[in-house]
Design an enzyme around this catalytic site. Structure first.
Site, short mmCIF file in Angstrom:
data_model
loop_
_atom_site.label_atom_id
_atom_site.label_comp_id
_atom_site.label_asym_id
_atom_site.label_seq_id
_atom_site.Cartn_x
_atom_site.Cartn_y
_atom_site.Cartn_z
N SER A 1 32.66 -3.50 -9.00
CA SER A 1 34.02 -3.65 -9.55
C SER A 1 34.44 -5.11 -9.55
O SER A 1 33.85 -5.93 -8.83
CB SER A 1 34.98 -2.84 -8.68
OG SER A 1 36.33 -3.23 -8.88
N TYR B 1 39.89 0.24 -1.65
CA TYR B 1 38.95 0.19 -2.78
C TYR B 1 38.21 -1.14 -2.80
O TYR B 1 36.99 -1.19 -2.96
CB TYR B 1 39.74 0.38 -4.06
CG TYR B 1 38.95 0.46 -5.34
CD1 TYR B 1 38.80 -0.67 -6.15
CD2 TYR B 1 38.37 1.65 -5.75
CE1 TYR B 1 38.09 -0.60 -7.34
CE2 TYR B 1 37.67 1.73 -6.95
CZ TYR B 1 37.54 0.60 -7.74
OH TYR B 1 36.83 0.67 -8.93
P1 NAP Z 1 37.05 8.32 -13.12
O1 NAP Z 1 37.44 8.45 -14.55
O2 NAP Z 1 38.07 8.48 -12.06
O3 NAP Z 1 35.82 9.31 -12.82
C1 NAP Z 1 35.31 9.33 -11.52
C2 NAP Z 1 34.27 10.43 -11.47
O4 NAP Z 1 33.77 10.50 -10.13
C3 NAP Z 1 34.86 11.79 -11.82
O5 NAP Z 1 33.94 12.52 -12.61
C4 NAP Z 1 35.01 12.44 -10.45
O6 NAP Z 1 34.87 13.84 -10.46
C5 NAP Z 1 33.82 11.86 -9.71
N1 NAP Z 1 33.98 11.96 -8.26
C6 NAP Z 1 34.98 11.44 -7.52
N2 NAP Z 1 34.81 11.74 -6.22
C7 NAP Z 1 33.66 12.47 -6.14
C8 NAP Z 1 32.94 13.08 -5.07
N3 NAP Z 1 33.38 13.00 -3.80
N4 NAP Z 1 31.81 13.73 -5.36
C9 NAP Z 1 31.38 13.84 -6.64
N5 NAP Z 1 32.01 13.29 -7.71
C10 NAP Z 1 33.14 12.61 -7.44
O7 NAP Z 1 36.39 6.90 -12.88
P2 NAP Z 1 35.72 5.86 -13.88
O8 NAP Z 1 36.76 4.93 -14.40
O9 NAP Z 1 34.81 6.57 -14.83
O10 NAP Z 1 34.88 5.05 -12.82
C11 NAP Z 1 33.56 5.42 -12.47
C12 NAP Z 1 33.08 4.40 -11.46
O11 NAP Z 1 33.30 3.08 -11.98
C13 NAP Z 1 33.85 4.45 -10.14
O12 NAP Z 1 32.96 4.13 -9.08
C14 NAP Z 1 34.88 3.32 -10.30
O13 NAP Z 1 35.28 2.81 -9.03
C15 NAP Z 1 34.09 2.32 -11.06
N6 NAP Z 1 34.85 1.33 -11.83
C16 NAP Z 1 35.78 1.74 -12.73
C17 NAP Z 1 36.43 0.75 -13.48
C18 NAP Z 1 37.49 1.08 -14.51
O14 NAP Z 1 38.21 0.14 -14.92
N7 NAP Z 1 37.63 2.33 -14.95
C19 NAP Z 1 36.12 -0.59 -13.30
C20 NAP Z 1 35.18 -0.93 -12.32
C21 NAP Z 1 34.54 0.05 -11.60
P3 NAP Z 1 36.18 14.79 -10.57
O15 NAP Z 1 36.64 14.69 -11.97
O16 NAP Z 1 35.65 16.17 -10.21
O17 NAP Z 1 37.18 14.26 -9.58
C1 GCO Z 2 42.95 -1.33 -10.24
C2 GCO Z 2 41.87 -0.81 -11.16
C3 GCO Z 2 40.59 -1.54 -10.89
C4 GCO Z 2 39.50 -1.04 -11.79
C5 GCO Z 2 38.22 -1.72 -11.54
C6 GCO Z 2 38.28 -3.17 -11.91
O1 GCO Z 2 43.77 -0.54 -9.79
O2 GCO Z 2 42.93 -2.54 -10.02
O3 GCO Z 2 41.69 0.58 -10.99
O4 GCO Z 2 40.23 -1.41 -9.56
O5 GCO Z 2 39.29 0.32 -11.56
O6 GCO Z 2 37.71 -1.52 -10.27
O7 GCO Z 2 36.94 -3.65 -11.91
#
Ligand code: NAP
Ligand code: GCO
Length: 268
Positions: free
Chosen positions: A148, A161
């Site tokens: 992230s 986080y």
């Molecule tokens: P999201 O839309 O919240 O989806 C998260 C997924 O993880 C969901 O399918 C959720 O399942 C699953 N999950 C959560 N807890 C779990 C558990 N204990 N066991 C199994 N599955 C679990 O998140 P996203 O935006 O796609 O992000 C995916 C990854 O990228 C995460 O690690 C997040 O921190 C990272 N990330 C996101 C961003 C961003 O801007 N979106 C940026 C950087 C990093 P349920 O639906 O069943 O809860």
């Molecule tokens: C926040 C956002 C971020 C993104 C991501 C950025 O609240 O700042 O959720 O944490 O998810 O991790 O890289």
């Protein structure tokens, strides 16, 4: 190894993407399927697994779904064993499943802090620990941890986080250090701000129809002047899962539109 375009192929590989019913995990799994991999994913509930299987089927992908909480070590060990029996040895692991809690630190119960650490940091350790022994026996593998911006930067309300994602960057480097000798490459992808359900609250339109202040903040902090789409991560994810990256190890590839390089839009 001489480069060929087939170096990006994942033909014959089995990829486990955790939490890949939608969002970033689903997009990465979709790109892996396009590159020839067999897709395996998990979710917390049977309903989630069914929803995921239907979504993959709509894309013409026959995926394998399992109900498992990534933070449950016994459950993960059993799931990996079941996958190996039913599908085959996992060649590619993407530790994608994750949660976030946005609470000022001094108001955050330690139990909430621990829950985020459990899912975003301890779980990638648990799942990697479960798949590495068979990767070693098979002669190698790929592990990709979804880090992230918060692996590098802090911001208000995301202490748990950021601590987890900072730790995940170092876990990535440590797995690379400890298992590189077995032809296992462990790298991270550090997405910028991506439009998924996880960030939906940060993009909600205001009552007057204007953009959320945080939405405007991210646009100003991103040279690309846009939020990322989950699809922006697909090419980098295929690269890190393929033989094209066999000498890339312990690296976090930031796919952020330039946020980390940019001080932010200067006043007009
Ligand atoms: P999201 O839309 O919240 O989806 C998260 C997924 O993880 C969901 O399918 C959720 O399942 C699953 N999950 C959560 N807890 C779990 C558990 N204990 N066991 C199994 N599955 C679990 O998140 P996203 O935006 O796609 O992000 C995916 C990854 O990228 C995460 O690690 C997040 O921190 C990272 N990330 C996101 C961003 C961003 O801007 N979106 C940026 C950087 C990093 P349920 O639906 O069943 O809860
Ligand atoms: C926040 C956002 C971020 C993104 C991501 C950025 O609240 O700042 O959720 O944490 O998810 O991790 O890289």
């Amino acid at each position: 190894m001489t480069f060929e375009m087939t170096s990006f192929s994942l033909e014959g590989k089995i990829a486990l993407v955790t939490g890949a019913v939608y969002g970033i995990g689903f997009a990465i799994a979709e790109s892996y399927a396009k590159a020839g991999a067999t897709i395996v994913f998990n979710d917390l509930t049977q309903e989630g697994v069914e929803r995921g299987l239907a979504s993959y089927a709509e894309k013409g992908i026959k995926a394998y779904g399992y109900v498992c909480n990534v933070a449950d070590e016994d459950g993960i060990q059993a799931m990996v064993k079941q996958i190996e029996e039913e599908v085959g040895v996992i060649d590619i692991l993407v530790n994608n499943a994750g949660v976030i809690k946005r609470t000022p630190m001094i108001e955050m119960p330690a139990s909430d802090f621990r829950q985020v650490i459990d899912i975003d940091l301890v779980a990638p350790f648990i799942v990697a620990k479960a798949v590495i022994p068979s990767m070693i026996k098979k002669g190698g593998g790929k592990i990709i941890n979804i880090c992230s911006m918060m692996s590098e930067l802090g911001r208000e309300t995301v202490s748990a986080y950021a601590a987890a994602k900072g730790g995940l960057k170092m876990l990535t480097k440590n797995i690379a250090s400890e298992y590189g000798q077995y032809n296992i490459q462990c790298n991270g992808i550090g997405p910028g701000y991506i439009a998924t359900p996880q960030t939906a609250p940060l993009r909600e339109l205001q009552e007057d129809g204007s953009r959320h202040p945080f939405d405007q903040f991210i646009i100003a902090k991103t040279p690309a002047e846009r939020w990322g789409e989950a699809e922006d991560l697909q090419g980098p994810a295929v690269f890190l899962a393929s033989s094209a990256s066999d000498f890339v190890n312990g690296h976090v590839l930031y796919v952020d539109g330039g946020i980390l390089a940019y001080i932010g839009k200067q006043p007009e």
